[in-house]
Design a protein around this motif. Structure first.
Motif, PDB file in Angstrom:
ATOM      1  N   ARG A 381       4.439   3.502   1.301  1.00  0.00           N
ATOM      2  CA  ARG A 381       4.713   2.770   2.543  1.00  0.00           C
ATOM      3  C   ARG A 381       5.832   3.432   3.334  1.00  0.00           C
ATOM      4  N   ALA A 384       4.388   6.541   4.912  1.00  0.00           N
ATOM      5  CA  ALA A 384       3.483   6.250   6.039  1.00  0.00           C
ATOM      6  C   ALA A 384       4.253   6.043   7.337  1.00  0.00           C
ATOM      7  N   LYS A 386       5.166   3.250   8.918  1.00  0.00           N
ATOM      8  CA  LYS A 386       4.654   2.196   9.781  1.00  0.00           C
ATOM      9  C   LYS A 386       5.513   0.939   9.796  1.00  0.00           C
ATOM     10  N   GLY A 387       6.718   1.040   9.201  1.00  0.00           N
ATOM     11  CA  GLY A 387       7.643  -0.092   9.256  1.00  0.00           C
ATOM     12  C   GLY A 387       7.519  -1.069   8.124  1.00  0.00           C
ATOM     13  N   HIS A 439      -1.686  -6.879   9.067  1.00  0.00           N
ATOM     14  CA  HIS A 439      -1.106  -5.644   8.531  1.00  0.00           C
ATOM     15  C   HIS A 439      -1.133  -5.606   7.009  1.00  0.00           C
ATOM     16  N   ASP A 442      -1.641  -2.117   5.402  1.00  0.00           N
ATOM     17  CA  ASP A 442      -0.501  -1.204   5.541  1.00  0.00           C
ATOM     18  C   ASP A 442       0.709  -1.669   4.739  1.00  0.00           C
ATOM     19  N   CYS A 443       0.782  -2.959   4.465  1.00  0.00           N
ATOM     20  CA  CYS A 443       1.953  -3.509   3.785  1.00  0.00           C
ATOM     21  C   CYS A 443       1.711  -3.659   2.287  1.00  0.00           C
TER      22      CYS A 443
END
Length: 553
Positions: A381, A384, A386-387, A439, A442-443
């Motif tokens: 993560r 990546a 993406k926050g 999300h 992504d998370c």
């Protein structure tokens, strides 16, 4: 031998006259005696000698000779010859020109006393005291640490060679210690099989023949161990170091199955490198690997000062087994510096010497600011970008909650212990909340139902986040740039003093070599500093100087 402490005498007039005539422009050793004095005193070594017996050679002279022989790479015999023949050595040692010196074996005996008494640090401590007396060394400044690999004084062997050499060594020792006992129990082929050394290029080439050869070695070793342990065998035979080494190696290399001696593989369990014996000649030397480099031996960790306006002085030396992680040396280094009264305010290290726990421990227990780049978050993560890395979550320690970047609060908070025994906190979010989040992939992950996180304890988490934020600042880059200077010190120790090759067997004697090397480096640096010689800048190639000059124009 006994010790009757006497103060170091002044330099005899005839020695001083000849030395000044021979070196009209001065000499490093002359400058050392004139600028720093004799450095050592007999009373420093008092606890290593008995109070009764024949008077010993002055320990302060032997300590200086030890430093000189490490500085110039001399054997004991050549060092003793230098004491007799070199006028600059006589000047430093305060000896008259006609002094015949001492026998070379005295140096070996002196080193043995240092190792047996755990007094290796006396060599370095005396030099540090002299530097502090001249106000060239102080606590509370900046210091830096780095390490280098050290090759043991043994040849690298694979497992088969090690087993053969261990058995051959045991047979050689028994042939001297108990020849008649060994003849009664020796097998007919032992004389030809274990007379010469084993080298890999002489071993059978095919896998089947090599397997049979290894099995034979294992059976022969087991036969000898059974004979040593049999009833009626003198107890002192089993207590021989060679027999004990054979037993340890055979436990690591072989095992018994259905009455047969078998070669260990990964399935049966091979000890880790930190415990695995790589050579019967030096059981302290272990196989180690770092990046693309592998070796059998040790690591030397050097710590030196790096304050503006002061010389670079090596303050601490640690010798560890090769597989030992750098981070395991951080706390012992701080303890050693605290014992010397030389704890720095800032300790600049690379990533290997720090982690979250060390950041907290160093500040809490020693009051030292550990400066270095922490390890980045290795999770996918964070890569990546993406926050949804751990840094994107708000951690509320008082309420024992975590809030994700989308504003959702965690549903679980459980203190735990990971597989390494480290205290952690396991945080989880509700599967219902995560399923509703756009999300989630992504998370939590493409197939995960909910986000799970493992945090360090509160203080460690805060210290790690602070260190990562600090790493991004311009001030950190300037401060961390000072760490590179310790690599020049290691280069000097390797190229000028042979630090990377052990002269002795065993970690204790190797540590003595490393301490003596550091103690020999410091006086020359102090003499140059007192004489006003500036620190040498980093050398540049002709091309580099040309391009730099063009850019400046």
């Amino acid at each position: 031998m006994c010790l009757r402490p006497t103060p170091p005498p002044p330099v005899p007039a005839d020695t001083a006259h000849v030395a000044r005539s021979a070196f009209p422009r001065g000499n490093l050793l002359l400058g050392l005696r004139d600028g720093l004095g004799p450095v050592f005193h007999d009373r420093r070594f008092g606890r290593l000698f008995p109070t009764k017996g024949q008077p010993a050679e002055a320990p302060w002279r032997l300590a200086l000779v030890t430093l000189l022989q490490f500085a110039e790479g001399l054997s004991d015999r050549r060092a003793a010859d230098a004491v007799r023949s070199r006028v600059d050595w006589k000047y430093l040692l305060g000896l008259p020109l006609a002094d015949a010196g001492f026998d070379s074996t005295v140096l070996s005996e002196f080193r043995s006393r240092l190792v047996a008494g755990g007094a290796e640090e006396l060599l370095l401590g005396a030099v540090l005291d002299v530097a502090a007396a001249h106000r060239l060394l102080r606590a509370g400044g900046r210091q830096r640490t780095d390490s280098t690999h050290v090759l043991a004084a043994v040849r690298a062997m694979n497992r088969a060679e090690c087993a053969h050499e261990t058995l051959r060594h045991a047979l050689e020792v028994l042939a001297l210690a108990a020849p008649e006992w060994l003849l009664e129990r020796a097998l007919p082929h032992w004389g030809t099989a274990y007379g010469p050394r084993a080298f890999d290029d002489r071993l059978p080439k095919s896998a089947a023949k090599r397997t049979a050869w290894v099995r034979t070695v294992g059976e022969d070793g087991h036969h000898l161990l059974a004979a040593v342990s049999a009833a009626g065998t003198p107890d002192w035979l089993a207590r021989l170091p060679a027999a004990g080494m054979l037993r340890r190696v055979w436990i690591q290399q072989f095992y018994l199955s259905d009455g047969e001696v078998r070669w260990r593989t990964k399935e049966e369990g091979i000890p880790p490198a930190a415990r695995f014996i790589s050579s019967p000649c030096d059981p302290d030397a272990h196989y180690a690997r770092k990046s693309s480099r592998s070796w059998i031996g040790y690591k030397a960790h050097l710590t030196e000062t790096c304050d503006d306006g002061l010389p670079r002085i090596v303050t601490c030396v640690q010798t560890t087994a090769g597989p030992t992680a750098d981070g395991d040396v951080t706390t012992p280094t701080h303890r050693a510096l605290r014992g010397k009264g030389l704890l720095p305010a800032q300790h600049i290290v690379d990533t290997g010497y720090l982690d979250a726990g060390l950041l907290v421990e160093t500040r809490r227990d020693f009051g030292v600011d550990l400066v270095g780049p922490p390890r980045p978050d290795p999770r996918w993560r964070a890569e990546a970008g993406k926050g949804f890395a751990m840094e994107g979550f708000a951690i509320h320690w008082d309420t024992r909650r975590a809030v994700c970047p989308m504003g959702v609060r965690s549903s679980g908070w459980t203190p735990s212990v990971d597989t390494r025994g480290t205290a952690v906190v396991k945080v989880k979010f509700s599967a219902r909340d995560c399923r509703a989040c756009i999300h989630r992939a992504d998370c939590a992950g493409p197939k995960a139902k909910q986000r799970l996180m493992t945090l360090r304890t509160r203080d460690e988490y805060a210290a790690l986040q602070t260190a990562r934020q600090r790493q991004r600042t311009p001030d950190f880059r300037g401060l961390y740039g000072l760490r590179a200077g310790v690599e020049a010190t290691i280069s000097q120790a390797v190229r000028g003093f042979g630090l990377r090759r052990s002269r002795y067997f065993g970690r204790a004697k190797t540590h003595l070599q490393h301490v003596a090397t550091a103690a020999a480096m410091n006086p020359s640096r102090l003499v140059c500093w007192i004489a006003g010689d500036p620190l040498a800048p980093t050398r540049r190639s002709n091309l580099g100087r040309l391009i730099h000059a063009q850019g400046a124009a």
